[in-house]
Design an enzyme around this catalytic site. Structure first.
Site, PDB file in Angstrom:
ATOM      1  N   TYR A 186       0.772  -1.126  -0.115  1.00  0.00           N
ATOM      2  CA  TYR A 186      -0.029   0.173   0.136  1.00  0.00           C
ATOM      3  C   TYR A 186       0.860   1.286  -0.022  1.00  0.00           C
ATOM      4  CZ  TYR A 186      -3.489   3.453   1.505  1.00  0.00           C
ATOM      5  OH  TYR A 186      -4.133   4.667   1.559  1.00  0.00           O
ATOM      6  N   LYS A 226       0.800   4.319  -2.922  1.00  0.00           N
ATOM      7  CA  LYS A 226       0.646   5.750  -2.536  1.00  0.00           C
ATOM      8  C   LYS A 226       2.022   6.553  -3.044  1.00  0.00           C
ATOM      9  CE  LYS A 226      -2.885   5.046  -2.643  1.00  0.00           C
ATOM     10  NZ  LYS A 226      -4.130   5.582  -3.379  1.00  0.00           N
ATOM     11  N   THR A 272     -13.025   6.377   7.056  1.00  0.00           N
ATOM     12  CA  THR A 272     -13.836   5.735   5.946  1.00  0.00           C
ATOM     13  C   THR A 272     -13.727   4.337   6.151  1.00  0.00           C
ATOM     14  OG1 THR A 272     -11.878   5.691   4.668  1.00  0.00           O
ATOM     15  CG2 THR A 272     -13.230   7.556   4.444  1.00  0.00           C
TER      16      THR A 272
END
Length: 256
Positions: free
Chosen positions: A153, A157, A186
């Site tokens: 991840y 990014k 979120t």
């Protein structure tokens, strides 16, 4: 009034940015990974003009999304928001044999950037975790490295910032920037995330439409409408060229 495409806008920050821009009177095209989710996106954001569907983990479907986007465009701005989080416990391979995190977070924005007619503004959603990404760009598809979802991840990014800066360097007629929205609550960020969810979508929406001179800029990384420090490798033309070349090899699509 601007026309804006937002990928991954059925929920989370993508939906919030879409709702914000619709409320401001802009024409917003949504995107979701399948037709059912696209219907849900339209229902969640009344006033949106349309919703594209396509699974961004599939190169063929990414291409189809680009084709449909060009039928609905041209766009004033595209917000590359779609993403997968850092909790992938194994190398979940896509139909193309790629790690899903790389396919959705890194390769999809590259392909869409290549294939959709140039908008006036491009915004790429990154993360503060991009600073922990691997700038060597070795083994982007995790075929030789032992899988680590968190590191994958972070790498993805970093790729988004590299891509934003590469576009800014090469396309002088486009404003291209990256954004870290903060660690917000979120579905991806989790309920305990400490940053302001309300502020999470504001910067990308601002960069998409604002006439503020601070928003009409290119090759920068933002957090809450302010310039933010970034991994220095992202600004290195050699790193940018290597990333573009690797994506071209993997996808068969060359950045022009």
């Amino acid at each position: 009034m601007a026309k804006i495409l937002i990928t991954g806008s059925a929920d989370g920050l993508g939906k919030m940015a879409a709702q914000l821009l619709v409320a401001q009177g802009h024409d917003v095209i949504l995107h979701a990974r399948n037709p059912q989710r696209a219907k849900e996106a339209i229902a969640a954001t009344p006033g949106a003009k349309d919703a594209l569907s396509g699974d961004l983990s599939s190169i063929a479907e990414i291409k189809a999304v680009a084709t449909r986007a060009n039928e609905l465009g041209p766009f004033d701005a595209i917000i590359h928001n779609a993403g997968i989080g850092y909790q992938e416990r194994k190398r979940n391979a896509t139909v193309d044999g790629l790690p899903a995190v790389f396919a959705v977070n890194s390769l999809a924005p590259y392909i869409l950037t290549c294939l959709i007619a140039k908008p006036k503004r491009l915004i790429y959603l990154s993360s503060g975790l991009h600073r922990s990404g691997d700038p060597s760009l070795r083994d982007l598809t995790w075929e030789r490295r032992a899988w680590n979802g968190y590191n994958a991840y972070c790498d993805s990014k970093l790729h988004d910032v590299i891509l934003a800066f590469a576009v800014a360097r090469k396309w002088k007629d486009v404003y291209s920037n990256s954004v870290e929205p903060g660690w917000v609550a979120t579905k991806m960020g989790g309920a305990g995330a400490p940053d302001s969810l309300e502020e999470g979508p504001i910067t990308q929406a601002w960069l998409a439409v604002s006439q503020d001179p601070a928003a009409k800029t290119t090759g920068h990384h933002f957090y809450h409408k302010h310039l933010r420090d970034f991994h220095p490798a992202a600004a290195d033309p050699e790193v940018q060229e290597k990333f573009l070349a690797e994506c071209a090899t993997i996808s068969g699509i060359t950045f022009q």
